[in-house]
Design a protein around this motif. Structure first.
Motif, mmCIF file in Angstrom:
data_model
loop_
_atom_site.group_PDB
_atom_site.id
_atom_site.type_symbol
_atom_site.label_atom_id
_atom_site.label_comp_id
_atom_site.label_asym_id
_atom_site.label_seq_id
_atom_site.Cartn_x
_atom_site.Cartn_y
_atom_site.Cartn_z
ATOM 1 N N GLU A 285 -21.128 -3.181 -33.610
ATOM 2 C CA GLU A 285 -19.920 -2.419 -33.266
ATOM 3 C C GLU A 285 -20.276 -1.096 -32.603
ATOM 4 N N ASN A 286 -21.273 -0.398 -33.146
ATOM 5 C CA ASN A 286 -21.670 0.895 -32.586
ATOM 6 C C ASN A 286 -22.207 0.738 -31.161
ATOM 7 N N TYR A 287 -23.065 -0.264 -30.957
ATOM 8 C CA TYR A 287 -23.607 -0.474 -29.625
ATOM 9 C C TYR A 287 -22.532 -0.970 -28.655
ATOM 10 N N ASP A 288 -21.558 -1.738 -29.168
ATOM 11 C CA ASP A 288 -20.454 -2.184 -28.313
ATOM 12 C C ASP A 288 -19.644 -0.990 -27.809
ATOM 13 N N ARG A 289 -19.413 -0.015 -28.698
ATOM 14 C CA ARG A 289 -18.674 1.182 -28.284
ATOM 15 C C ARG A 289 -19.453 1.950 -27.223
ATOM 16 N N GLU A 290 -20.774 2.089 -27.459
ATOM 17 C CA GLU A 290 -21.601 2.789 -26.482
ATOM 18 C C GLU A 290 -21.653 2.031 -25.161
ATOM 19 N N SER A 291 -21.703 0.709 -25.248
ATOM 20 C CA SER A 291 -21.747 -0.108 -24.043
ATOM 21 C C SER A 291 -20.436 0.009 -23.266
ATOM 22 N N GLU A 292 -19.327 0.039 -23.981
ATOM 23 C CA GLU A 292 -18.029 0.187 -23.321
ATOM 24 C C GLU A 292 -17.948 1.544 -22.627
ATOM 25 N N ARG A 293 -18.430 2.583 -23.295
ATOM 26 C CA ARG A 293 -18.428 3.915 -22.685
ATOM 27 C C ARG A 293 -19.284 3.931 -21.415
ATOM 28 N N LEU A 294 -20.474 3.305 -21.500
ATOM 29 C CA LEU A 294 -21.366 3.256 -20.341
ATOM 30 C C LEU A 294 -20.735 2.442 -19.209
ATOM 31 N N THR A 295 -20.104 1.329 -19.559
ATOM 32 C CA THR A 295 -19.440 0.497 -18.549
ATOM 33 C C THR A 295 -18.331 1.277 -17.851
ATOM 34 N N ASP A 416 -7.965 5.220 -22.016
ATOM 35 C CA ASP A 416 -8.468 3.986 -22.635
ATOM 36 C C ASP A 416 -7.677 2.774 -22.151
ATOM 37 N N LYS A 417 -6.356 2.922 -22.051
ATOM 38 C CA LYS A 417 -5.529 1.802 -21.586
ATOM 39 C C LYS A 417 -5.823 1.465 -20.131
ATOM 40 N N VAL A 418 -5.968 2.504 -19.317
ATOM 41 C CA VAL A 418 -6.268 2.280 -17.902
ATOM 42 C C VAL A 418 -7.591 1.545 -17.752
ATOM 43 N N MET A 419 -8.615 1.997 -18.479
ATOM 44 C CA MET A 419 -9.932 1.385 -18.349
ATOM 45 C C MET A 419 -9.947 -0.035 -18.900
ATOM 46 N N GLU A 420 -9.136 -0.309 -19.890
ATOM 47 C CA GLU A 420 -9.037 -1.674 -20.414
ATOM 48 C C GLU A 420 -8.497 -2.617 -19.337
ATOM 49 N N VAL A 421 -7.493 -2.146 -18.590
ATOM 50 C CA VAL A 421 -6.951 -2.937 -17.487
ATOM 51 C C VAL A 421 -7.996 -3.121 -16.396
ATOM 52 N N VAL A 422 -8.704 -2.026 -16.070
ATOM 53 C CA VAL A 422 -9.686 -2.067 -14.985
ATOM 54 C C VAL A 422 -10.808 -3.041 -15.303
ATOM 55 N N ARG A 423 -11.299 -3.023 -16.540
ATOM 56 C CA ARG A 423 -12.411 -3.914 -16.918
ATOM 57 C C ARG A 423 -12.048 -5.381 -16.736
ATOM 58 N N GLN A 424 -10.766 -5.693 -16.836
ATOM 59 C CA GLN A 424 -10.332 -7.079 -16.656
ATOM 60 C C GLN A 424 -10.287 -7.479 -15.183
ATOM 61 N N LYS A 425 -10.296 -6.489 -14.285
ATOM 62 C CA LYS A 425 -10.125 -6.789 -12.858
ATOM 63 C C LYS A 425 -11.391 -6.614 -12.034
ATOM 64 N N VAL A 426 -12.370 -5.867 -12.555
ATOM 65 C CA VAL A 426 -13.612 -5.701 -11.797
ATOM 66 C C VAL A 426 -14.564 -6.845 -12.144
ATOM 67 N N GLN A 427 -15.648 -6.934 -11.402
ATOM 68 C CA GLN A 427 -16.661 -7.963 -11.655
ATOM 69 C C GLN A 427 -17.682 -7.415 -12.660
ATOM 70 N N LEU A 428 -17.657 -7.958 -13.879
ATOM 71 C CA LEU A 428 -18.592 -7.524 -14.920
ATOM 72 C C LEU A 428 -19.683 -8.577 -15.082
ATOM 73 N N GLU A 429 -20.910 -8.151 -14.907
ATOM 74 C CA GLU A 429 -22.051 -9.034 -15.119
ATOM 75 C C GLU A 429 -22.636 -8.751 -16.500
ATOM 76 N N GLU A 430 -22.566 -9.730 -17.395
ATOM 77 C CA GLU A 430 -23.058 -9.546 -18.761
ATOM 78 C C GLU A 430 -24.579 -9.649 -18.799
ATOM 79 N N ASN A 431 -25.199 -8.743 -19.530
ATOM 80 C CA ASN A 431 -26.657 -8.729 -19.631
ATOM 81 C C ASN A 431 -27.055 -8.334 -21.040
ATOM 82 N N THR A 432 -27.781 -9.214 -21.736
ATOM 83 C CA THR A 432 -28.246 -8.928 -23.092
ATOM 84 C C THR A 432 -29.610 -8.248 -23.036
ATOM 85 N N VAL A 433 -29.715 -7.086 -23.730
ATOM 86 C CA VAL A 433 -30.946 -6.300 -23.690
ATOM 87 C C VAL A 433 -31.334 -5.885 -25.102
ATOM 88 N N THR A 434 -32.562 -5.388 -25.232
ATOM 89 C CA THR A 434 -32.997 -4.851 -26.520
ATOM 90 C C THR A 434 -32.409 -3.450 -26.697
#
Length: 446
Positions: A285-295, A416-434
């Motif tokens: 959960e903590n890394y997901d929050r940080e990842s969302e902020r970075l995204t 937060d609401k605006v960025m939630e909408v934006v994330r659904q419309k941009v091209q997100l490439e998922e990448n699993t890292v250490t």
């Protein structure tokens, strides 16, 4: 009343407002009648002051107020009705005001300069951003649990005979010349690298000498070790001797119910297996929050880099100078690029909110604050007993600082609401890292 808009270019324009006597005089007459009723002038009973005397004493001031009032309303109504989104604030041309003859004129003309953003479009489907997911593997789990077990508030402090790195030492700190003596706790971790080496292998009763200024590189640590204020401690100099009286070491807490309850609350987990599962979930959960902020940050940078928005730079600099008289030309030129960048992002965010009908209502703002207060009280061990007080706490907080707290929460929820909408419309490439790879990404300049 006559209002004319003259566009100088796509981002700058002037608005000329001409007021006739009919636009302001009825209000002037109303104010003069009101003044006659209330004026207290020696020699006249209340309400019996002659009209001519009231006009002579107050007429010009009333006229100026009513003209300005009519101008302000006319300008704001015109901007709103014509959907002109100005940047900064309209700036009046001083030459108009300076040329007025308030004693003779019946018609008044004022001109305002305005700045606007150029038209722009957003192409969200062309934005490509990598979103990182951190692999919560066993190595990361073990590292995190070890960190939990060794936290000062959770670990067990035990007395030992010989110093090792990380231990705390208690004893007497004494100036070799002078009268200074203090008994207290010293953390060698706060000392310079060379001084720390002197403590290796020390036992109770051993002494070590060092130059006080060379040993302490952190003024706050020096103040703590000497029991003095930072100002007093700064005056110390020369060689000091520290004699060890006690050595304490933090031993990792045991993986038992006491630790489980301290970390997650009483009875939330009841076994080591459940504890590890809960830790894994928390890490994710903590890394997901940080990842969302970075995204979100990367999306912001992409949109700023690829969205061309013309700004009225000259107008905005003039407006900034007019509203911040203490700002020098040098500081303005230095800080303007960051101001313009933030302004572009605000315009982009506003357009995204409008196009996607993003709205935040007062109920959401209040509930967000209430949830924050709930979490704070839970950290103190309080729960349902504070529910009845939450509305008062939340409303008091939101009314503080003349509503700034409200706007801060509102803007965050809207973002937060605006960025939630934006994330659904941009091209997100998922990448699993250490975890280490993700931390490196966080350290990259944005």
């Amino acid at each position: 009343m006559d209002i004319q808009l003259e566009k100088k270019n796509p981002t700058e324009a002037s608005i000329k407002i001409t007021l006739s006597e009919a636009d302001y005089q009825p209000k002037v007459e109303e104010k003069i009648r009101d003044y006659r009723k209330k004026a207290q002038i020696k020699g006249f009973r209340p309400g019996k002051v002659p009209d001519s005397l009231v006009r002579k004493m107050y007429g010009k001031a009333i006229l100026v107020d009513e003209v300005n009032h009519a101008l302000s309303h006319a300008l704001q109504d015109y901007l709103r009705e014509n959907k002109i989104n100005v940047l900064g604030e309209p700036l009046p041309q001083r030459k108009d005001a300076d040329a007025i003859d308030w004693d003779k004129q019946k018609e008044f003309t004022f001109t305002y300069d305005i700045g606007m953003a150029g038209d722009f479009s957003l192409k969200l489907d062309e934005v490509k951003v990598t979103r990182y997911t951190v692999d919560v593997n066993d190595a990361l789990m073990d590292e995190t649990i070890e960190n939990i077990r060794t936290q000062p508030q959770l670990s067990n402090s035990v007395e030992v005979d010989e110093y090792q790195e990380g231990d705390l030492v208690s004893g007497e700190l004494k100036a070799e010349e002078g009268d200074f003596v203090n008994n207290g706790v010293l953390s060698p971790a706060d000392l310079s690298e060379e001084t720390r080496k002197l403590f290796k292998g020390l036992k109770k009763g051993d002494s070590v000498s060092f130059d006080i200024k060379e040993a302490f590189t952190n003024p706050a640590a020096l103040a703590t070790a000497t029991g003095l204020s930072a100002e007093e401690a700064e005056k110390l100099e020369g060689d000091f001797t520290f004699t060890v009286e006690k050595i304490n070491r933090n031993e990792p807490a045991e993986l038992n119910q006491e630790l489980f309850d301290k970390v997650f609350g009483p009875g939330v987990v009841t076994s080591e297996e459940e504890f590890r599962t809960k830790v894994r979930e928390t890490i994710a959960e903590n890394y997901d929050r940080e990842s969302e902020r970075l995204t979100n940050q990367k999306i912001r940078e992409e949109l700023l880099a690829n969205t061309e928005i013309d700004l009225p730079d000259d107008f905005l600099k003039t407006w900034l100078k007019a509203t911040n008289e203490k700002v020098s030309d040098e500081d303005l030129e230095k800080e303007y690029p960051m101001f313009a960048r933030d302004l572009r992002w605000t315009l982009i965010q506003n357009k995204l909110a409008e196009e996607n009908e993003v709205k935040v209502d007062t109920k959401e703002v209040v509930e967000n604050v209430k949830e924050g207060i709930r979490q704070q009280f839970r950290s103190y061990g309080m729960g349902d007993e504070i529910e009845d007080m939450l509305d008062n706490y939340a409303n008091n907080y939101l009314q503080e600082k003349d509503g700034q707290n409200y706007m801060q929460v509102y803007n965050k929820l809207r973002h937060d609401k605006v960025m939630e909408v934006v994330r659904q419309k941009v091209q997100l490439e998922e990448n699993t890292v250490t975890a280490d790879e993700f931390r490196n990404q966080l350290q990259q300049p944005q």
